[in-house]
Design an enzyme around this catalytic site. Structure first.
Site, PDB file in Angstrom:
ATOM      1  N   GLN A 236       0.829  -1.202   0.000  1.00  0.00           N
ATOM      2  CA  GLN A 236       0.000   0.000   0.000  1.00  0.00           C
ATOM      3  C   GLN A 236       0.868   1.259   0.000  1.00  0.00           C
ATOM      4  OE1 GLN A 236      -3.310  -2.072   2.829  1.00  0.00           O
ATOM      5  NE2 GLN A 236      -3.658   0.117   2.548  1.00  0.00           N
ATOM      6  N   ARG A 383      -9.413  -0.525   7.400  1.00  0.00           N
ATOM      7  CA  ARG A 383     -10.369   0.391   6.775  1.00  0.00           C
ATOM      8  C   ARG A 383     -10.685   1.603   7.662  1.00  0.00           C
ATOM      9  NH1 ARG A 383     -14.246  -1.359   2.076  1.00  0.00           N
ATOM     10  NH2 ARG A 383     -14.745   0.714   1.368  1.00  0.00           N
ATOM     11  N   CYS A 384      -9.651   2.155   8.251  1.00  0.00           N
ATOM     12  CA  CYS A 384      -9.857   3.385   9.001  1.00  0.00           C
ATOM     13  C   CYS A 384      -8.541   4.113   9.110  1.00  0.00           C
ATOM     14  CB  CYS A 384     -10.419   3.112  10.390  1.00  0.00           C
ATOM     15  SG  CYS A 384      -9.206   2.573  11.597  1.00  0.00           S
ATOM     16  N   GLU A 759     -13.156   5.101   4.107  1.00  0.00           N
ATOM     17  CA  GLU A 759     -13.174   4.427   5.403  1.00  0.00           C
ATOM     18  C   GLU A 759     -14.324   4.858   6.291  1.00  0.00           C
ATOM     19  OE1 GLU A 759      -9.217   5.610   6.158  1.00  0.00           O
ATOM     20  OE2 GLU A 759      -8.368   3.772   5.348  1.00  0.00           O
TER      21      GLU A 759
END
Lengths: 805, 164
Positions: A236, A383-384, A759
């Site tokens: 990522q 996802r945050c 997110e």
């Protein structure tokens, strides 16, 4: 000529710029099976690596015998810590300022820890050889509970023994990592001591895992002739991987090329640097041929990147009327065997200090204690944005508990405590400056959309019917109002391993008026190739269909910090707009020259520069692009290119209002989601279709976490949820249709006002699903139960409350 | 390791012959021996469906089948569904309705959906959700996948009606 000019509306539509639901350019290859993921990479002579992993959660490694494995035809090498030690690669630094064993150095600290790396001709032979490596272990006492760990005589990290200072200050115990304090402790305690009402609650946000459908992997290829290392992988943050690879291996950074090909979902799992990446590099250096490592699902769930695992205790105080006066939060954070949390360096608990939420709370205090246990390292932002999910869950549960304490409706309690529109920019008690918001408008819109009063009435009737024995189904109304903090971040306070968290975009306009733009981020399904072209189309007046977006190759893309924490649009999106504006500034000069007027006498109009007051005199961007390459323009260099490195002045603060209506069968514990309404405000909306898709996906990951997904351990550190048989991923059958809605409150400091959205639905969704379950049982005395609310635990709650009697 | 077997398959209409060990899984034979990389490995335990192919007319998870068991079979993978010049209705529909994000599950999803619509050409939303429950997607939340499949079904049916 003027008659032939399409009208402005049509010209604007042709651009496919910001605000339109442009179809994704990525989809042609994905729908035809022509994606290129890391396991699709096949190089001549490529070998396969596989790990010998520890079956024990805590043990001394007495000996490793490679002989039988090496004797197996097809096995090329078996690497252990002893082989990596001369290269100083047996340990590696973590993002959190700790270090982690690449291969077991004397002991193992969690089940599934990497002990030896087998390199063989194919994956089957490698797997056979893994079975032939004989490792002798001496079991040690296992600690899987962080509270017990802080009391235990057992030293987990013997390498740190005697070190009383860690990367984030003093260590209080040999299994303690750090204490991170934010806010005003004495001021908060004073308010709590003198408050009308104080609600106290302890909650455990369980350990879970991002579990993207594609696991982690890498292919390393060391070209010894040219001295160049190429590394393809599920990264990522490819540029950071290149820098880390250079620092670790001693290979100069210009001789390393890192490529993130298509990535099959990330959700935080692919931010960290894992032993597999390092071992594939070392193995390629040792063998001189390319080496592939791809983990299987069990390895993924056991060893790479858990999320959450926060034990949180809160105290919230209010006046009798419900005005919140103070908030106190303590977290005991289970970081596993190594502190490998993926947070900006100065934030060992990420942005947990956004835990005052969307509320105007005058004083607050947060303390987080990080603790070692015999569990896997990780601590990624699933996802945050860096522990925001934990923070939002905490405050949204505290609001519900306070509402019970006050005997108030929690929707109203939220409303009277929201930060008001006119208070923005708002500085929260724990230091963050919220950029913009209009919470009351969003909340009212949401409650009206679902007919909140009607729902409460229906719920009350259902409770009565239940008590009369007419139904066995309860109804829960889950509410959540969240504020995210995304787009890390200003270089002044955010860095990853010393790299400031700016991001970048480089644009080249081709002579025929099409373009390529390269960014420092990397899409994992978010549709960057589609949306960044839209930003650029609006900025430079070239159709998005004529713009290629490229990311992920460090040899070509400008340096950037990557994609996580919803930072792509807030940071790289801003860089894209700013680089586009540089292009436009030069284009203006070229247009003025071609039109024989002063620079200030032309203005940008959708896809062209026109002479002010004479719209029939213009040069399109296509004409300008051509001129940039074929005309000698006095005072201007040829060409039309620009690069921007964008250091955001602040984070962005997307927010949203969610309502979940759930029916729960008391006798089976099965929840049925009747309705889920999600209002998101992500500022300026670039592509509504993609935004909605992100929201559907994020809510579904929230549903998973709230209703069943968990990485669970037994008392001796065995992972109980190591396959998709036990680790809950919802299917189409379990997932409802979501209703999406929005308001638009642009970020005042972002060039296009966008805040990021990927997110938000996860951050807001988890407490909303959880609140719905808890709300169903509230009329029967439920105050708080921990997630995950799987059928069994819901049944247990019903049972505990006497609803089965 | 044991002796290799002589395997014959028809994959996407082409005859293939190769040697494989009895323990080789179909997914790896496809991906590594035949370079058909559309089907993916997501879970190894037949839960996720990223490896879905059509084998002798049935949806099969190729990660849980030995290639030896598939000997002689006719197999269709995503590569055999539609072509760049003429996409299958489902491929068009997934693009149109944003039925994919990272794309990793998509080959299995679309391959399964082609069979679902053969098994049941006029599915309800519930039937689509049930019929696709063997394929996991982590990105989309399924809403747009379901929408894509329902839209494709209705398009196929309108085309059929028009032809009749």
């Amino acid at each position: 000529m003027n008659d032939m000019t399409p009208d402005r509306e049509e010209r604007s539509a042709n651009l496919k710029g910001m605000g339109c639901s442009r179809k994704r350019v990525e989809d042609s290859r994905f729908t035809q099976g022509k994606g290129n993921y890391v396991d699709d990479i096949k190089l001549p002579g490529m070998l396969h690596g596989d790990f010998v992993r520890s079956p024990y959660a805590h043990a001394r490694v007495v000996s490793i015998n490679k002989e039988a494995a090496l004797a197996l035809p097809g096995v090329v090498a078996v690497l252990t810590a002893d082989d990596l030690r001369p290269l100083n690669l047996h340990w590696m630094p973590t993002l959190a300022g700790d270090k982690q064993m690449v291969l077991a150095d004397g002991k193992v600290l969690f089940q599934g820890q990497e002990v030896a790396f087998v390199v063989a001709s194919d994956r089957y032979v490698a797997a056979d050889a893994v079975e032939l490596v004989e490792v002798e272990y001496e079991e040690l006492p296992v600690i899987t509970d962080p509270f017990e760990s802080l009391k235990s005589d057992v030293v987990l990290r013997e390498d740190l023994e005697g070190q009383t200072e860690g990367a984030h200050g003093p260590r209080k115990h040999h299994n303690h990592i750090f204490t991170w304090e934010q806010g005003d402790e004495s001021g908060t305690n004073q308010v709590l001591d003198n408050a009308d009402v104080v609600a106290t609650e302890s909650m455990y946000y369980h350990r879970t895992h991002p579990c993207p459908l594609e696991t982690c992997g890498s292919v390393a290829s060391m070209d010894k002739v040219n001295g160049k290392l190429t590394l393809w992988g599920t990264f990522q943050a490819p540029h950071v991987v290149r820098t880390v690879a250079s620092l670790l291996s001693g290979i100069e950074e210009h001789n390393i090329r890192v490529v993130s090909p298509d990535i099959g979902g990330g959700f935080g799992n692919k931010v960290g640097v894992y032993p597999g990446y390092v071992c594939s590099i070392v193995a390629s250096i040792v063998t001189g041929v390319p080496v592939k490592w791809v983990e299987d699902r069990m390895e993924n769930l056991m060893s790479t990147a858990f999320a959450r695992d926060y034990h949180m205790t809160g105290k919230i105080s209010a006046t009798k009327e419900g005005k919140i006066t103070g908030l106190h939060c303590h977290v005991t954070a289970d970081h596993g065997g190594f502190d490998a949390c993926a947070d900006p360096t100065k934030f060992p608990a990420g942005f947990m200090n956004i835990c005052t939420g969307s509320y105007d709370i005058p004083v607050a205090y947060l303390a987080v204690d990080g603790v070692y246990t015999n569990k896997a390292p990780g601590g990624v932002s699933y996802r945050c944005s860096f522990r925001v999910t934990e923070a939002v869950y905490f405050i949204e549960r505290m609001i519900e508990v306070l509402a019970i304490e006050l005997g108030m409706d929690s929707a109203e309690l939220r409303r009277i405590n929201f930060i008001k529109k006119e208070q923005f920019p708002y500085t929260a008690a724990l230091g963050w400056e919220y950029d913009s918001g209009d919470y009351h408008t969003a909340w009212d819109k949401a409650l009206k959309a679902v007919d909140y009063d009607g729902l409460r009435k229906e719920q009350a009737e259902r409770v009565e019917a239940f008590k009369r024995g007419e139904t066995r189904t309860l109804m829960g109304i889950g509410l959540t109002f969240f504020t995210e903090i995304v787009g890390a971040g200003p270089v002044k306070n955010c860095d990853i391993l010393g790299m400031g968290m700016f991001d970048s975009c480089e644009i080249r306009i081709h002579p025929t008026g099409s373009a390529i733009a390269r960014l420092g981020t990397i899409s994992q399904g978010q549709g960057h190739a589609t949306t960044f072209a839209q930003i650029l189309a609006s900025e430079i007046g070239i159709s998005a269909d004529s713009i290629t977006i490229e990311e992920g190759d460090t040899d070509t893309a400008p340096y950037g910090l990557g994609t996580y924490g919803s930072r792509s649009t807030p940071v790289a999106g801003a860089a894209t707009a700013m680089a586009g504006r540089k292009i436009r500034a030069k284009a203006q000069m070229i247009a003025a020259y071609l039109l024989e007027v002063h620079d200030d006498d032309v203005e940008f109009d959708i896809d062209r520069f026109v002479v002010k007051g004479a719209p029939e005199k213009f040069k399109t961007m296509k004409e300008i692009a051509y001129a940039a390459y074929n005309q000698a323009i006095p005072g201007l260099e040829p060409g039309l290119e620009a690069v921007s490195y964008y250091d955001p002045p602040n984070m962005t603060y997307p927010f949203g209002a969610y309502v979940c209506v759930m029916d729960i069968d008391v006798d089976t514990g099965v929840p049925e989601i009747r309705r889920f309404y999600a209002l998101d405000d992500c500022g300026t909306r670039i592509n509504p279709m993609i935004i909605e898709g992100q929201i559907h996906g994020g809510l579904t990951e929230a549903l998973a976490v709230a209703l069943g997904q968990e990485i669970a351990y037994d008392d001796i550190g065995n992972v109980k949820t190591g396959t998709l048989m036990d680790f809950f991923l919802p299917t189409a059958w379990e997932v409802p249709n979501y209703e999406t809605d929005f308001t638009v409150t642009p970020s005042p400091h972002h060039p296009i006002g966008a805040k990021g959205v990927g997110e938000s639905p996860h951050v807001g969704g988890v407490p909303c699903f959880s609140n719905a379950v808890q709300d169903a049982f509230r009329p029967f005395g439920n105050r708080h139960t921990n997630m995950p609310h799987d059928h069994w635990r819901i049944w247990q709650t019903a049972n505990r409350l006497g609803l089965h009697d | 390791m044991s002796d290799k077997m002589h395997i014959k398959l028809t994959v996407n209409g082409e005859d293939k012959e190769f040697l494989a060990e009895p323990r080789d899984l179909l997914i790896y034979a496809l991906r590594e021996k035949l370079n058909i990389t559309g089907p993916h490995v997501g879970c190894d335990t037949s839960h996720c469906g990223a490896c879905t192919v059509t084998l002798n007319g049935k949806s099969v998870k190729s990660c849980t089948m030995f290639v030896a068991q598939a000997n002689g079979a006719e197999i269709t993978t995503i590569e055999g569904i539609g072509s760049p010049d003429a996409l299958h209705v489902l491929q068009e529909s997934f693009k149109e309705h944003h039925g994919l994000q990272c794309g990793f599950c998509t080959p299995g999803m679309i391959t399964r959906a082609t069979k679902l619509l053969e098994e049941n050409p006029t599915p309800t939303e519930e039937e689509v959700r049930f019929g696709m429950a063997g394929n996991i997607c982590r990105c989309t939340g399924y809403q747009n996948i379901v929408k894509s499949i329902l839209a494709a079904a209705s398009e196929i049916n309108s085309a059929k009606e028009a032809a009749e």
